[in-house]
Motif scaffolding. Structure first.
Motif, PDB file in Angstrom:
ATOM      1  N   UNK A   1       0.856  -1.186   0.000  1.00  0.00           N
ATOM      2  CA  UNK A   1       0.000   0.000   0.000  1.00  0.00           C
ATOM      3  C   UNK A   1       0.895   1.240   0.000  1.00  0.00           C
ATOM      4  N   UNK A   2       0.410   2.342  -0.564  1.00  0.00           N
ATOM      5  CA  UNK A   2       1.229   3.553  -0.624  1.00  0.00           C
ATOM      6  C   UNK A   2       1.579   4.078   0.768  1.00  0.00           C
ATOM      7  N   UNK A   3       2.883   4.323   0.990  1.00  0.00           N
ATOM      8  CA  UNK A   3       3.319   4.803   2.304  1.00  0.00           C
ATOM      9  C   UNK A   3       4.117   6.106   2.221  1.00  0.00           C
ATOM     10  N   UNK A   4       4.619   6.456   1.029  1.00  0.00           N
ATOM     11  CA  UNK A   4       5.384   7.685   0.865  1.00  0.00           C
ATOM     12  C   UNK A   4       4.509   8.681   0.105  1.00  0.00           C
TER      13      UNK A   4
ATOM     14  N   UNK B   1      -1.136  15.462  -4.388  1.00  0.00           N
ATOM     15  CA  UNK B   1      -0.341  14.579  -3.546  1.00  0.00           C
ATOM     16  C   UNK B   1      -0.199  13.235  -4.255  1.00  0.00           C
ATOM     17  N   UNK B   2       1.047  12.804  -4.426  1.00  0.00           N
ATOM     18  CA  UNK B   2       1.378  11.535  -5.053  1.00  0.00           C
ATOM     19  C   UNK B   2       1.800  10.568  -3.957  1.00  0.00           C
ATOM     20  N   UNK B   3       1.123   9.425  -3.859  1.00  0.00           N
ATOM     21  CA  UNK B   3       1.436   8.421  -2.842  1.00  0.00           C
ATOM     22  C   UNK B   3       1.980   7.187  -3.532  1.00  0.00           C
ATOM     23  N   UNK B   4       3.142   6.722  -3.071  1.00  0.00           N
ATOM     24  CA  UNK B   4       3.802   5.567  -3.688  1.00  0.00           C
ATOM     25  C   UNK B   4       4.181   4.544  -2.622  1.00  0.00           C
ATOM     26  N   UNK B   5       4.677   3.381  -3.076  1.00  0.00           N
ATOM     27  CA  UNK B   5       4.966   2.268  -2.172  1.00  0.00           C
ATOM     28  C   UNK B   5       6.348   2.344  -1.531  1.00  0.00           C
TER      29      UNK B   5
ATOM     30  N   UNK C   1      10.508   4.730  -1.477  1.00  0.00           N
ATOM     31  CA  UNK C   1      11.349   5.779  -2.055  1.00  0.00           C
ATOM     32  C   UNK C   1      11.772   5.465  -3.487  1.00  0.00           C
ATOM     33  N   UNK C   2      12.137   4.220  -3.758  1.00  0.00           N
ATOM     34  CA  UNK C   2      12.561   3.849  -5.108  1.00  0.00           C
ATOM     35  C   UNK C   2      11.368   3.920  -6.056  1.00  0.00           C
ATOM     36  N   UNK C   3      10.232   3.463  -5.595  1.00  0.00           N
ATOM     37  CA  UNK C   3       9.006   3.550  -6.401  1.00  0.00           C
ATOM     38  C   UNK C   3       8.668   5.017  -6.679  1.00  0.00           C
ATOM     39  N   UNK C   4       8.855   5.883  -5.696  1.00  0.00           N
ATOM     40  CA  UNK C   4       8.612   7.308  -5.880  1.00  0.00           C
ATOM     41  C   UNK C   4       9.520   7.879  -6.965  1.00  0.00           C
ATOM     42  N   UNK C   5      10.811   7.540  -6.927  1.00  0.00           N
ATOM     43  CA  UNK C   5      11.741   8.051  -7.934  1.00  0.00           C
ATOM     44  C   UNK C   5      11.355   7.589  -9.338  1.00  0.00           C
ATOM     45  N   UNK C   6      10.954   6.313  -9.467  1.00  0.00           N
ATOM     46  CA  UNK C   6      10.545   5.797 -10.770  1.00  0.00           C
ATOM     47  C   UNK C   6       9.286   6.512 -11.263  1.00  0.00           C
ATOM     48  N   UNK C   7       8.329   6.739 -10.364  1.00  0.00           N
ATOM     49  CA  UNK C   7       7.091   7.431 -10.739  1.00  0.00           C
ATOM     50  C   UNK C   7       7.367   8.880 -11.150  1.00  0.00           C
TER      51      UNK C   7
ATOM     52  N   UNK D   1       9.216  17.649   0.234  1.00  0.00           N
ATOM     53  CA  UNK D   1       9.743  16.591   1.088  1.00  0.00           C
ATOM     54  C   UNK D   1       8.596  15.637   1.396  1.00  0.00           C
ATOM     55  N   UNK D   2       8.909  14.383   1.752  1.00  0.00           N
ATOM     56  CA  UNK D   2       7.817  13.458   2.071  1.00  0.00           C
ATOM     57  C   UNK D   2       6.903  14.014   3.162  1.00  0.00           C
ATOM     58  N   UNK D   3       5.612  13.824   2.952  1.00  0.00           N
ATOM     59  CA  UNK D   3       4.604  14.295   3.902  1.00  0.00           C
ATOM     60  C   UNK D   3       4.378  13.194   4.926  1.00  0.00           C
ATOM     61  N   UNK D   4       4.604  13.521   6.188  1.00  0.00           N
ATOM     62  CA  UNK D   4       4.414  12.552   7.263  1.00  0.00           C
ATOM     63  C   UNK D   4       3.166  12.949   8.040  1.00  0.00           C
ATOM     64  N   UNK D   5       2.148  12.109   8.028  1.00  0.00           N
ATOM     65  CA  UNK D   5       0.939  12.470   8.770  1.00  0.00           C
ATOM     66  C   UNK D   5       1.190  12.402  10.271  1.00  0.00           C
ATOM     67  N   UNK D   6       0.665  13.372  10.984  1.00  0.00           N
ATOM     68  CA  UNK D   6       0.797  13.412  12.442  1.00  0.00           C
ATOM     69  C   UNK D   6      -0.528  12.975  13.041  1.00  0.00           C
ATOM     70  N   UNK D   7      -0.470  11.947  13.880  1.00  0.00           N
ATOM     71  CA  UNK D   7      -1.686  11.444  14.510  1.00  0.00           C
ATOM     72  C   UNK D   7      -1.428  11.239  15.992  1.00  0.00           C
TER      73      UNK D   7
END
Length: 195
Positions: A96-99, A139-143, A145-151, A168-174
């Protein structure tokens, strides 16, 4: 067999064939629901290594590409000559997309090209999610860092062909509230080893 000019139905994953009988108009036609679209097959292609070969028809059991379906299919769908066919369910992917990153064009005039490119990327990659926030931020969500670079490379070179500004990567705060543990397991383990 699929041939050019053939009339088919695009059945989206939520389509239920029991709805086809309810939509029957009584005159041999069936009304279109939100989960079905009638299409006429345009250009057909057969993959041949790195290239594709245009053909007039493709026999059953072969892999083929059909041009012009991008407006009807997002991630998955079923093509059928009848509405009595159950639709294939979408694949449940393990990754599932995490980045998450925000993307925007370097020049604001390239925004339509970026949105079109994001739509194509979303259609071509099952592990990608694209969300346009209420603020207009894409917002682009990928699986990963490497997947992000390819996308991002695909987006720049193949789909949108525009220069991008990537956050920069968006980190959700919960936050959450949990009750404190009744037993301190760390100290219990240490005291049992000392005995």
């Amino acid at each position: 067999m699929v041939s050019q000019g053939q009339k088919l139905w695009v059945l989206k994953p939520r389509y239920d064939p029991r709805d086809a009988t309810a939509d029957d108009n009584g005159d041999g036609t069936t009304s279109v629901s939100e989960h079905t679209h009638p299409i006429t097959v345009g250009q057909l292609y057969v993959p041949m290594g790195r290239n594709v070969l245009p053909v007039d028809s493709v026999p059953a059991g072969n892999l083929a590409g059909i041009a012009g379906l991008q407006d009807f299919i997002l991630k998955s769908a079923t093509l059928s000559s009848t509405l009595a066919c159950p639709a294939f369910r979408p694949l449940n992917l393990v990754a599932s997309p995490i980045v998450h990153v925000a993307v925007e064009p370097l020049h604001p005039s390239d925004m339509p090209a970026l949105l079109s490119g994001l739509k194509l990327l979303n259609q071509s990659d099952p592990c990608v999610e694209v969300v346009v926030q209420e603020t207009g931020e894409c917002v682009l969500s990928t699986a990963g860092e490497i997947h992000l670079q390819r996308c991002l490379d695909d987006l720049r070179k193949r789909y949108s062909r525009v220069e991008l500004r990537v956050s920069s990567p968006i980190v959700p705060f919960r936050e959450t509230i949990v009750p404190p543990p009744k037993v301190d397991m760390v100290n219990e383990a240490i005291s049992s080893e000392n005995e």
